[in-house]
Design an enzyme around this catalytic site. Structure first.
Site, short mmCIF file in Angstrom:
data_model
loop_
_atom_site.label_atom_id
_atom_site.label_comp_id
_atom_site.label_asym_id
_atom_site.label_seq_id
_atom_site.Cartn_x
_atom_site.Cartn_y
_atom_site.Cartn_z
CB VAL A 221 -0.93 0.01 1.21
CG1 VAL A 221 -1.76 1.29 1.24
CG2 VAL A 221 -1.84 -1.20 1.19
CG ASN A 403 19.75 -8.93 -14.57
OD1 ASN A 403 20.35 -9.12 -13.52
ND2 ASN A 403 18.53 -9.34 -14.77
N GLY A 454 9.79 1.67 1.29
CA GLY A 454 9.42 2.40 2.50
C GLY A 454 10.50 3.32 3.00
#
Length: 503
Positions: A221, A403, A454
């Site tokens: 969220v 990569n 976060g």
């Protein structure tokens, strides 16, 4: 996260003296330990070690020799050399695997098909099964099988990290920030007078498949500050929101305040049973801060739908005991957006293979919600080679620098998306290093959003800190632009250039 990774150092001859100019590291494609099963993670740990050793071998000799005596500002030329090197290595590996496969088939004895024992007929069972089929009416059509995963060549991280290191070296020798150098590479003929800081997509809750509650659908969220604010203002607002959420959770807990477990994404892992609960928690916290969700703060949900499929059932397990087929998933998501209009973005709402449902969802919500492909999208290299494979049903893509992706690949990909009237978001991978260059790339490439996870864990916090520093630098120079209101793009195949775009 305590796993092996690769760092590249660039040495240049400056005034006849060799000097280390910069270092660089990019994210890994490998899954973090809390995503994989223990046995799968142990196997992945071996593969990671092999990949790192191979990358170091490539960097230590062939790539060093390849770039020797070139100038760091020759980004396109050097990226071409790196990409050609990778192409040769990939072709050799595919040839080796093919020979190994042929050798195994030659050595394997022909398999004898055992005779199937006759099953005695019992009229009762056949009759019962027939009656059950009638009662169940028409069975649901099976979902398309998962497309095979793209092969990841061991050592490929060397190519991407060397390309980034070359760009950082050029910026250092030009005495300019990396974001400015990237912007000049993308717009060599017309340098931008202003640069925007992307809107941060900050993960505030992790409540996906690995959380302790029943809810699986919402891996992340995400809170997004409203356009028009500075990055610092928006960042501080989300910090206050997260602090208020923690305060409310502590007040509701009978055990009193306690530390909340953190995911590898740097956000709280919380337990929920229904989709409404995490969104309501955010809205209650915003209300307590006298903020309006949908005006001051917007929301996004990373569904990570490709991680939820039960292929035996042919359905998405959105919660323990609750499974939905692709058509039902569209209805669930449309209903969610109708009830929570503050949700302005869905990330990976469906599998890539469910093209019909992607189109249905896109048609239903494109005027009020972004649909981004992240884990459901193909790799950047594949999309550049096969542009028809870019998902036309998506508002845009979350791009990751992993990569063999070079800086030139990122520039070409963002340009191609803009030409298609699609948005690019710069995002981190699960296995993310503490190198903060991604923030410079997001600014220099003109990303609309940046998805960093976060507000905890050093590998994510350093990138937020770098964006704060870039904003201060641009403000001092009078070169800071501000993001405008959210602009939901029309379907790129249906754009009428004679009409103004929807906003």
């Amino acid at each position: 996260m305590g796993q092996l990774s690769v760092q590249v150092d660039v040495y240049c001859t400056v005034k006849n003296e060799e000097k280390r100019v910069c270092t660089a590291a990019i994210s890994s494609h490998c899954e973090p330990p809390d995503v994989a099963f223990p046995e799968a993670y142990a196997c992945d740990d071996v593969r990671r070690s092999e990949a790192v050793r191979t990358a170091l071998q490539w960097i230590g000799e062939p790539l060093t020799e390849l770039l020797k005596d070139h100038q760091p500002d020759e980004q396109d030329r050097l990226d071409d050399l790196l990409s050609n090197f990778f192409t040769v290595q990939f072709a050799e590996e595919q040839e080796r695997l093919q020979k190994k496969k042929e050798q195994r088939s030659e050595e394997a004895p022909p398999a004898e098909s055992p005779a199937k024992p006759a099953v005695p007929s019992s009229g009762k069972k056949e009759k019962a099964a027939s009656g059950k089929a009638k009662k169940g009416n028409i069975s649901e059509k099976p979902i398309p099988p998962a497309e095979p995963q793209e092969p990841v060549l061991q050592g490929s991280v060397a190519v991407g990290s060397v390309s980034l290191a070359v760009a950082k070296a050029a910026a250092t020798l030009r005495s300019i920030p990396l974001y400015q150098h990237i912007a000049s590479l993308k717009h060599p003929q017309q340098p931008a007078s202003e640069l925007n800081i992307p809107l941060p997509m900050i993960t505030v809750i992790s409540c996906g498949k690995l959380s302790p509650g029943k809810l699986n659908l919402m891996k992340e969220v995400i809170a997004i500050p409203a356009p028009g604010l500075t990055f610092k203002q928006g960042f501080q607002m989300i910090r206050q929101l997260q602090a208020q959420m923690t305060k409310q959770l502590d007040a509701a807990s009978k055990a009193g305040p306690a530390s909340k477990p953190q995911s590898h994404l740097g956000s709280m892992v919380l337990s929920f049973d229904r989709m409404e609960q995490p969104l309501d928690l955010v809205m209650e916290a915003a209300k307590a801060l006298e903020l309006t969700v949908g005006k001051d703060i917007h929301l996004a949900v990373n569904c990570a739908a490709h991680e939820l499929v039960d292929y035996q059932k042919g359905k998405y397990e959105i919660a323990n005991g609750t499974a939905k087929n692709p058509d039902e998933m569209v209805d669930v998501l449309v209903d969610l957006l109708n009830r929570y209009p503050a949700v302005i973005a869905l990330i990976d709402p469906l599998r890539r293979e469910d093209k019909e449902q992607w189109t249905s969802l896109y048609t239903a919500v494109q005027s009020k919600c972004y649909l981004f492909a992240e884990g459901t999208s193909k790799s950047i290299g594949f999309l550049l080679a096969e542009p028809d494979q870019i998902m036309s049903q998506a508002s845009g893509l979350v791009l990751r620098h992993t990569n063999e992706t070079t800086i030139s690949d990122l520039i070409h990909m963002t340009t191609k998306l803009k030409d298609r009237n699609q948005i690019h978001v710069l995002g981190t991978a699960d296995g993310e290093p503490c190198d903060d260059s991604l923030s410079d790339l997001a600014v220099g490439l003109g990303a609309r959003f940046v998805k960093l996870g976060g507000l905890c864990r050093g590998e994510r916090v350093t990138k937020y800190g770098r964006l704060l520093s870039i904003e201060e630098e641009l403000a001092r120079q009078g070169a800071l632009g501000l993001c405008t209101e959210h602009k939901f793009p029309e379907h790129f195949e249906e754009v009428d250039e004679s009409q103004p775009s929807a906003s």
